[in-house]
Scaffold this active site. Structure first.
Site, PDB file in Angstrom:
ATOM      1  N   HIS A 164       7.569  37.892  32.098  1.00  0.00           N
ATOM      2  CA  HIS A 164       6.201  38.142  32.598  1.00  0.00           C
ATOM      3  C   HIS A 164       5.875  39.633  32.584  1.00  0.00           C
ATOM      4  O   HIS A 164       5.052  40.102  33.374  1.00  0.00           O
ATOM      5  CB  HIS A 164       6.000  37.590  34.020  1.00  0.00           C
ATOM      6  CG  HIS A 164       6.548  36.217  34.210  1.00  0.00           C
ATOM      7  ND1 HIS A 164       5.808  35.073  33.993  1.00  0.00           N
ATOM      8  CD2 HIS A 164       7.787  35.796  34.564  1.00  0.00           C
ATOM      9  CE1 HIS A 164       6.564  34.012  34.221  1.00  0.00           C
ATOM     10  NE2 HIS A 164       7.775  34.417  34.563  1.00  0.00           N
ATOM     11  N   SER A 291      -4.954  62.419  16.747  1.00  0.00           N
ATOM     12  CA  SER A 291      -6.349  62.148  17.046  1.00  0.00           C
ATOM     13  C   SER A 291      -7.162  63.348  16.602  1.00  0.00           C
ATOM     14  O   SER A 291      -6.700  64.486  16.680  1.00  0.00           O
ATOM     15  CB  SER A 291      -6.512  61.921  18.547  1.00  0.00           C
ATOM     16  OG  SER A 291      -7.827  62.246  18.943  1.00  0.00           O
ATOM     17  N   LYS A 297      -2.400  63.826  21.170  1.00  0.00           N
ATOM     18  CA  LYS A 297      -2.114  62.430  20.818  1.00  0.00           C
ATOM     19  C   LYS A 297      -1.194  62.269  19.610  1.00  0.00           C
ATOM     20  O   LYS A 297      -1.298  62.986  18.634  1.00  0.00           O
ATOM     21  CB  LYS A 297      -3.429  61.695  20.507  1.00  0.00           C
ATOM     22  CG  LYS A 297      -4.308  61.441  21.706  1.00  0.00           C
ATOM     23  CD  LYS A 297      -3.717  60.438  22.694  1.00  0.00           C
ATOM     24  CE  LYS A 297      -3.721  59.024  22.169  1.00  0.00           C
ATOM     25  NZ  LYS A 297      -5.026  58.375  22.253  1.00  0.00           N
ATOM     26  N   ASN A 299      -0.240  58.644  17.745  1.00  0.00           N
ATOM     27  CA  ASN A 299      -0.490  57.205  17.854  1.00  0.00           C
ATOM     28  C   ASN A 299       0.405  56.376  16.935  1.00  0.00           C
ATOM     29  O   ASN A 299       0.606  56.747  15.783  1.00  0.00           O
ATOM     30  CB  ASN A 299      -1.950  56.907  17.502  1.00  0.00           C
ATOM     31  CG  ASN A 299      -2.916  57.652  18.406  1.00  0.00           C
ATOM     32  OD1 ASN A 299      -2.643  57.843  19.594  1.00  0.00           O
ATOM     33  ND2 ASN A 299      -4.035  58.087  17.850  1.00  0.00           N
ATOM     34  N   GLU A 304       0.557  49.217  15.166  1.00  0.00           N
ATOM     35  CA  GLU A 304      -0.767  48.698  15.541  1.00  0.00           C
ATOM     36  C   GLU A 304      -1.418  47.962  14.375  1.00  0.00           C
ATOM     37  O   GLU A 304      -1.970  46.871  14.528  1.00  0.00           O
ATOM     38  CB  GLU A 304      -1.687  49.841  15.990  1.00  0.00           C
ATOM     39  CG  GLU A 304      -1.330  50.411  17.350  1.00  0.00           C
ATOM     40  CD  GLU A 304      -2.172  51.639  17.668  1.00  0.00           C
ATOM     41  OE1 GLU A 304      -3.384  51.491  17.839  1.00  0.00           O
ATOM     42  OE2 GLU A 304      -1.616  52.746  17.730  1.00  0.00           O
ATOM     43  N   GLN A 336      -9.415  26.552  -6.492  1.00  0.00           N
ATOM     44  CA  GLN A 336      -9.425  27.921  -7.026  1.00  0.00           C
ATOM     45  C   GLN A 336      -9.421  28.936  -5.879  1.00  0.00           C
ATOM     46  O   GLN A 336      -8.996  30.072  -6.043  1.00  0.00           O
ATOM     47  CB  GLN A 336     -10.660  28.116  -7.906  1.00  0.00           C
ATOM     48  CG  GLN A 336     -10.749  29.476  -8.556  1.00  0.00           C
ATOM     49  CD  GLN A 336     -11.767  29.488  -9.681  1.00  0.00           C
ATOM     50  OE1 GLN A 336     -11.543  28.884 -10.718  1.00  0.00           O
ATOM     51  NE2 GLN A 336     -12.893  30.132  -9.472  1.00  0.00           N
TER      52      GLN A 336
HETATM   53  N1  ARG Z   1      -9.275  28.626 -12.316  1.00  0.00           N
HETATM   54  C1  ARG Z   1      -8.978  27.280 -11.957  1.00  0.00           C
HETATM   55  C2  ARG Z   1      -8.218  27.241 -10.621  1.00  0.00           C
HETATM   56  O1  ARG Z   1      -7.798  28.251 -10.217  1.00  0.00           O
HETATM   57  C3  ARG Z   1      -8.136  26.641 -13.003  1.00  0.00           C
HETATM   58  C4  ARG Z   1      -8.254  25.144 -13.072  1.00  0.00           C
HETATM   59  C5  ARG Z   1      -9.605  24.776 -13.458  1.00  0.00           C
HETATM   60  N2  ARG Z   1      -9.689  23.395 -13.794  1.00  0.00           N
HETATM   61  C6  ARG Z   1     -10.877  22.814 -13.991  1.00  0.00           C
HETATM   62  N3  ARG Z   1     -10.880  21.575 -14.275  1.00  0.00           N
HETATM   63  N4  ARG Z   1     -12.005  23.479 -13.854  1.00  0.00           N
HETATM   64  O2  ARG Z   1      -8.075  26.207  -9.980  1.00  0.00           O
END
Ligand code: ARG
Length: 472
Positions: A164, A291, A297, A299, A304, A336
């Site tokens: 604590h 600072s 100071k 830091n 951090e 993606q």
């Molecule tokens: N750039 C795409 C990704 O990162 C690759 C796969 C894309 N596939 C598709 N059917 N559009 O997922």
């Protein structure tokens, strides 16, 4: 169609499309700005796929040779910085394939036989991440060694152990450092555990359903090193799952987030310890800043920032896990979005681990301040209770008796060990001169000989165990 035509039609997918993409949509959907960092994995995966296509008689030996030659040149072009990445070609995969087609003609166009970008990208991310996991594991080992070095030098240094954030019982500073060694050891274990599930081959799943070409998936897995400890190929066993799930990336990020949480806990302690109120340590100047307004100071910026960056990595975990939720089978473009959080997680964790391993050797321990703080907080009160138990008192009664003794000492503004024997005997007549041994910080430390306890002998044993474990 000649390869020149292929290049020209780069932004339209097929004859089906009657209008080009708008520039905004192009920018919105493209990933080449960030996924180009997968280029090595992409080429590695393509070479393994092409080798298998040739071995299976799906492409000719001549085509395979042309693909190899073209990919070697592309490697050189990317490494030397002359490769031209095109937004029009959307991602790393299409950029490399289009260039290969320019260099190798029809052979380049045959590379994608029995493959889709869906299984290609899943393979690339896995290959790339596997390498990063191994680097991170090495950095976790370096950090453990650095903390172990700090522990080794400070086995006999006593600081107040807290619960604590109130002074609880004295502990060895070495012991305190070993607590973090344990955490980072588990982080390394988690990395290697996640690696087993990262290191599985999606290629062969094609777009989602598998492919009608007679691919030899095991051959590709073996050539990409996607094998288990016994050397058996590790394949994703369901094509829909192979192209769509990113649980391996989530799992890695969870392990990374935990690693950062451990770093953050350590950071919090370093920051407190370096404050004037504690004054337990100093951190070498090269890890601190001053600072611009307060000349006195210094830091602790590095801890951090590390504490702050932990939030960022935990955020990436939330991002990735939320990305998966609600995606129907199989591949969706949502995936993606896995890359930037994953890349940033890796970068942040690696930099942080490196800087912390370095910083550990720049920590100056101030034993006097630590001992003074332990003395101020009645840290040996439990030892007095244990002493009374050994004299025959039930523990609960001993606990109560000591509470009275502490109250008296507090009123007088002194430590328990400064109360004269006659005074202590008022609380219990069984107390004799030998009580002063248990009331010292060192006596308290020595008494904690349980396995994993803070007695210096135990701490030394743990240090020896870790040294042996981390030997390379
Ligand atoms: N750039 C795409 C990704 O990162 C690759 C796969 C894309 N596939 C598709 N059917 N559009 O997922």
């Amino acid at each position: 169609m000649s390869h020149n035509q292929f290049e020209q039609k780069s932004q339209a997918w097929s004859a089906l499309f009657s209008e080009p993409m708008s520039d905004l949509v192009k920018r919105y959907t493209a990933s080449v700005g960030f996924d180009q960092r997968l280029w090595q994995a992409d080429i590695q995966g393509s070479l393994a796929h092409a080798e298998m296509l040739a071995a299976q008689g799906i492409v000719s030996a001549t085509d395979y040779a042309a693909i190899q030659k073209g990919l070697a040149q592309i490697t050189q072009e990317i490494e030397s910085g002359v490769f031209e990445w095109k937004l029009d070609l959307e991602d790393v995969h299409l950029n490399i394939e289009a260039r290969l087609t320019v260099l190798a003609g029809d052979a380049g166009k045959r590379l994608h036989t029995g493959r889709s970008r869906n299984d290609q990208v899943a393979t690339d991310v896995r290959l790339w991440l596997r390498g990063e996991i191994d680097l991170i594991t090495g950095l976790l080992v370096d950090l453990q060694k650095a903390l172990l070095g700090l522990a080794e030098k400070n086995v006999e240094v006593i600081l107040p152990g807290f619960t604590h954030l109130q002074v609880a019982q004295p502990v060895s500073f070495g012991h305190h450092m070993l607590a973090y060694v344990e955490m980072f050891a588990r982080d390394a274990e988690r990395m290697q555990d996640a690696r087993q599930r990262v290191n599985r081959l999606p290629l062969g799943a094609a777009a989602l359903a598998g492919t009608s070409y007679p691919l030899d998936r095991e051959r590709v897995a073996v050539s990409l090193g996607m094998v288990n400890a016994q050397g058996a190929p590790q394949l994703c066993q369901n094509s829909l799952d192979a192209v769509s799930d990113r649980d391996f990336a989530i799992e890695f990020t969870a392990a990374a987030a935990l690693g950062m949480v451990h770093i953050s806990r350590l950071s919090e302690e370093l920051i407190l310890w370096m404050s004037q109120s504690f004054g337990f340590i100093d951190i070498a100047d090269r890890f601190c800043t001053g600072s611009s307004i307060m000349p006195q100071k210094k830091n602790p910026d590095v801890p951090e920032l590390a504490r702050g960056k932990t939030g960022r990595v935990v955020g990436h975990l939330m991002g990735l896990i939320t990305l998966m939720k609600g995606q129907p089978l199989a591949y969706n473009k949502d995936n993606q979005e896995d890359k930037e959080p994953l890349f940033d997680t890796v970068d942040t964790l690696k930099d942080t681990l490196r800087i912390f391993a370095d910083m550990a050797s720049g920590i100056t321990v101030k034993p006097d301040a630590m001992e003074q703080a332990a003395l101020k907080g009645y840290a040996t009160a439990t030892d007095l209770a244990d002493y009374l138990v050994k004299k025959g008192l039930p523990f609960r009664d001993a606990h109560e008796t000591v509470a009275h003794a502490v109250k008296t000492a507090m009123a007088k503004g002194v430590d328990l060990s400064s109360l004269p024997l006659a005074e202590l005997q008022k609380f219990n007549p069984a107390i004799t001169q030998d009580v002063y041994q248990v009331l010292t910080l060192r006596g308290s430390l020595e008494a904690r000989q349980t396995l994993g306890g803070t007695a210096p002998a135990q701490v030394r044993q743990q240090i020896a165990r870790h040294n042996k474990r981390l030997q390379t």
